[in-house]
Design a protein around this motif. Sequence first.
Motif, PDB file in Angstrom:
ATOM      1  N   GLN A   1      30.107  33.202  -0.029  1.00 51.70           N
ATOM      2  CA  GLN A   1      29.648  32.275  -1.165  1.00 51.70           C
ATOM      3  C   GLN A   1      30.589  30.866  -1.327  1.00 51.70           C
ATOM      4  OE1 GLN A   1      29.965  34.881  -4.604  1.00 51.70           O
ATOM      5  NE2 GLN A   1      27.629  35.432  -4.352  1.00 51.70           N
ATOM      6  N   PRO A   2      30.634  30.221  -0.364  1.00 50.49           N
ATOM      7  CA  PRO A   2      31.434  28.962  -0.290  1.00 50.49           C
ATOM      8  C   PRO A   2      30.994  28.044  -1.491  1.00 50.49           C
ATOM      9  CG  PRO A   2      30.000  28.824   1.478  1.00 50.49           C
ATOM     10  CD  PRO A   2      29.792  30.181   1.074  1.00 50.49           C
ATOM     11  N   ASP A   3      31.897  27.145  -2.100  1.00 46.67           N
ATOM     12  CA  ASP A   3      31.256  26.287  -3.162  1.00 46.67           C
ATOM     13  C   ASP A   3      31.023  25.107  -2.503  1.00 46.67           C
ATOM     14  OD1 ASP A   3      32.615  27.773  -5.714  1.00 46.67           O
ATOM     15  OD2 ASP A   3      33.975  28.020  -4.243  1.00 46.67           O
ATOM     16  N   LEU A   4      31.213  24.760  -1.054  1.00 44.83           N
ATOM     17  CA  LEU A   4      30.932  23.455  -0.599  1.00 44.83           C
ATOM     18  C   LEU A   4      30.898  23.533   1.014  1.00 44.83           C
ATOM     19  CD1 LEU A   4      30.503  20.308  -0.645  1.00 44.83           C
ATOM     20  CD2 LEU A   4      32.942  20.106  -0.660  1.00 44.83           C
ATOM     21  N   ILE A   5      30.097  22.998   1.719  1.00 45.51           N
ATOM     22  CA  ILE A   5      30.103  23.109   3.042  1.00 45.51           C
ATOM     23  C   ILE A   5      30.334  21.627   3.492  1.00 45.51           C
ATOM     24  CG2 ILE A   5      28.811  23.569   5.176  1.00 45.51           C
ATOM     25  CD1 ILE A   5      27.063  25.392   3.631  1.00 45.51           C
ATOM     26  N   VAL A   6      31.120  21.599   4.557  1.00 45.09           N
ATOM     27  CA  VAL A   6      31.403  19.968   5.317  1.00 45.09           C
ATOM     28  C   VAL A   6      30.770  20.511   6.773  1.00 45.09           C
ATOM     29  CG1 VAL A   6      33.375  18.689   6.209  1.00 45.09           C
ATOM     30  CG2 VAL A   6      33.445  19.528   3.970  1.00 45.09           C
ATOM     31  N   ASN A   7      29.953  19.615   6.949  1.00 41.90           N
ATOM     32  CA  ASN A   7      29.534  19.779   8.408  1.00 41.90           C
ATOM     33  C   ASN A   7      29.534  18.740   9.463  1.00 41.90           C
ATOM     34  OD1 ASN A   7      27.487  20.949  10.457  1.00 41.90           O
ATOM     35  ND2 ASN A   7      26.049  19.272   9.721  1.00 41.90           N
ATOM     36  N   CYS A   8      30.128  18.965  10.442  1.00 42.58           N
ATOM     37  CA  CYS A   8      30.318  17.921  11.577  1.00 42.58           C
ATOM     38  C   CYS A   8      29.856  18.758  12.900  1.00 42.58           C
ATOM     39  CB  CYS A   8      31.635  17.580  11.488  1.00 42.58           C
ATOM     40  SG  CYS A   8      32.939  18.651  12.045  1.00 42.58           S
ATOM     41  N   ARG A   9      29.200  19.686  12.718  1.00 47.50           N
ATOM     42  CA  ARG A   9      28.895  20.681  13.865  1.00 47.50           C
ATOM     43  C   ARG A   9      28.037  19.943  14.957  1.00 47.50           C
ATOM     44  NH1 ARG A   9      29.561  25.581  15.589  1.00 47.50           N
ATOM     45  NH2 ARG A   9      28.035  26.533  17.074  1.00 47.50           N
ATOM     46  N   GLY A  10      28.110  19.686  16.008  1.00 46.57           N
ATOM     47  CA  GLY A  10      27.190  18.805  16.740  1.00 46.57           C
ATOM     48  C   GLY A  10      27.377  17.229  16.675  1.00 46.57           C
TER      49      GLY A  10
ATOM     50  N   GLU B   1      30.017  15.379  17.602  1.00 48.83           N
ATOM     51  CA  GLU B   1      30.502  14.781  18.824  1.00 48.83           C
ATOM     52  C   GLU B   1      29.605  14.646  20.048  1.00 48.83           C
ATOM     53  OE1 GLU B   1      34.002  13.809  21.317  1.00 48.83           O
ATOM     54  OE2 GLU B   1      33.837  13.628  19.233  1.00 48.83           O
ATOM     55  N   GLU B   2      28.653  15.827  20.244  1.00 47.94           N
ATOM     56  CA  GLU B   2      27.665  16.012  21.470  1.00 47.94           C
ATOM     57  C   GLU B   2      26.868  15.095  21.187  1.00 47.94           C
ATOM     58  OE1 GLU B   2      29.229  18.231  19.329  1.00 47.94           O
ATOM     59  OE2 GLU B   2      29.418  20.228  20.733  1.00 47.94           O
ATOM     60  N   ALA B   3      26.251  14.566  20.027  1.00 53.43           N
ATOM     61  CA  ALA B   3      25.102  13.787  19.691  1.00 53.43           C
ATOM     62  C   ALA B   3      25.182  12.448  20.492  1.00 53.43           C
ATOM     63  CB  ALA B   3      24.900  13.583  18.281  1.00 53.43           C
ATOM     64  N   PHE B   4      26.463  11.989  20.830  1.00 52.27           N
ATOM     65  CA  PHE B   4      26.506  10.748  21.496  1.00 52.27           C
ATOM     66  C   PHE B   4      26.315  10.900  23.199  1.00 52.27           C
ATOM     67  CE2 PHE B   4      29.113  10.162  17.533  1.00 52.27           C
ATOM     68  CZ  PHE B   4      28.564   8.886  17.229  1.00 52.27           C
ATOM     69  N   TYR B   5      26.033  12.231  23.440  1.00 57.52           N
ATOM     70  CA  TYR B   5      26.130  12.249  24.902  1.00 57.52           C
ATOM     71  C   TYR B   5      24.563  12.667  25.431  1.00 57.52           C
ATOM     72  CZ  TYR B   5      31.074  12.641  24.286  1.00 57.52           C
ATOM     73  OH  TYR B   5      32.047  12.427  23.794  1.00 57.52           O
ATOM     74  N   SER B   6      24.132  12.120  26.390  1.00 56.62           N
ATOM     75  CA  SER B   6      22.676  12.460  26.822  1.00 56.62           C
ATOM     76  C   SER B   6      22.596  14.014  26.779  1.00 56.62           C
ATOM     77  CB  SER B   6      22.348  11.976  28.148  1.00 56.62           C
ATOM     78  OG  SER B   6      21.297  12.347  28.738  1.00 56.62           O
ATOM     79  N   GLY B   7      21.409  14.564  26.193  1.00 53.49           N
ATOM     80  CA  GLY B   7      20.982  15.940  25.856  1.00 53.49           C
ATOM     81  C   GLY B   7      21.567  16.643  25.040  1.00 53.49           C
ATOM     82  N   GLY B   8      22.793  16.107  24.488  1.00 55.99           N
ATOM     83  CA  GLY B   8      23.600  16.995  23.340  1.00 55.99           C
ATOM     84  C   GLY B   8      23.125  16.884  21.998  1.00 55.99           C
ATOM     85  N   GLN B   9      22.101  16.407  21.828  1.00 54.41           N
ATOM     86  CA  GLN B   9      21.757  15.848  20.403  1.00 54.41           C
ATOM     87  C   GLN B   9      20.954  17.296  19.690  1.00 54.41           C
ATOM     88  OE1 GLN B   9      20.250  13.977  22.785  1.00 54.41           O
ATOM     89  NE2 GLN B   9      21.986  12.323  22.520  1.00 54.41           N
ATOM     90  N   ALA B  10      20.799  18.330  20.381  1.00 57.96           N
ATOM     91  CA  ALA B  10      20.124  19.519  19.812  1.00 57.96           C
ATOM     92  C   ALA B  10      20.953  20.302  18.756  1.00 57.96           C
ATOM     93  CB  ALA B  10      19.606  20.665  21.008  1.00 57.96           C
ATOM     94  N   ALA B  11      22.373  20.193  19.292  1.00 56.15           N
ATOM     95  CA  ALA B  11      23.096  21.082  18.255  1.00 56.15           C
ATOM     96  C   ALA B  11      23.068  20.372  17.028  1.00 56.15           C
ATOM     97  CB  ALA B  11      24.413  21.178  19.067  1.00 56.15           C
ATOM     98  N   LEU B  12      23.280  19.070  16.918  1.00 52.46           N
ATOM     99  CA  LEU B  12      23.373  18.498  15.459  1.00 52.46           C
ATOM    100  C   LEU B  12      21.974  18.741  14.862  1.00 52.46           C
ATOM    101  CD1 LEU B  12      24.720  15.903  13.952  1.00 52.46           C
ATOM    102  CD2 LEU B  12      23.069  14.592  14.960  1.00 52.46           C
TER     103      LEU B  12
END
Length: 294
Positions: A53-62, A64-75
């Motif tokens: 039961q977190p009160d807030l989520i901070v999301n930066c998962r993916g 970094e990978e989003a800037f590379y070819s083929g790495g956008q899926a994680a984001l």
Amino acid sequence: MSFKLLLTDVTSPLGKALEHELEREPFKLLVPAAAELDWSDVQSLKTYLQKHQPDLIVNCRGWEEAFYSGGQAALINTARELAQACAEVQIPLIHLSSYTVFGGDGKGTHSEKDPVAPLNDSGRAFAEAEQVIAASVPKHIILRLSWVIGAYGDNLLTRLLSSFLAGASVTVNRRLRGAPTALSDAARVAVAMSKQIYCGADNWGVMHYCSSDACTEDEFAEQLLQLLIQQQLLTAEPSISLVDSDPTDEPLSAILGCRRARDYFGIQARSWRPSLLPLVKQWLHNREQIKAAQ
């Protein structure tokens, strides 16, 4: 009752910067291990959220990978899972995004209300992640960033440093403009927003943040080169080659208007220039440590 904050990633340079800032705050920081949470399984995420039961989520998962070819899926996949889970359990979300959602409109500064029109795969991934979150999570902040620089990872600063210290020729575009933003500064802003949400702030939507010091890509490269010369850090003589044409695969300007972050959260932009030398020294220190370990 303690304020619980879930940070989705602590392995990327941006995730590490966020973790470092958050560890100074009186939050209960949740950083799930792989055995606790399978990010590829939305049911696993729902179970984790219901249990902790977190009160807030901070999301930066993916991010970094989003800037590379083929790495956008994680984001995109993480955004979808978080959007579905947060909508069900009604948890606010701060999601890190990028200036690359904008297109070739020629604007010098992009405001929060400007339409997105991405020109490359990373921009399209960031735009899709934003749309998924905005459509499902009522209490969300989409925090877009300009050029992010740091002593870790692959970014404009580390690429230039690697080339300059190798004595290689560096090609930069004199038409590209941005506002270099240190990883630690981006983390400072996300944490400042988190603290105000903890204190009852009820401001949501798209926010922008970048440093107060805009420059062209070649101006940044020249500033870095002069610093390396002053510090007598060069062992070979590099050169800078200039490109003087508009790019076709990224926005001409990465400068972001930060009015909403200032008006809603009182966040003041900082210059990147005072942090440049410390970042260079940290990068050099990291390089020496890697060499010593080999």
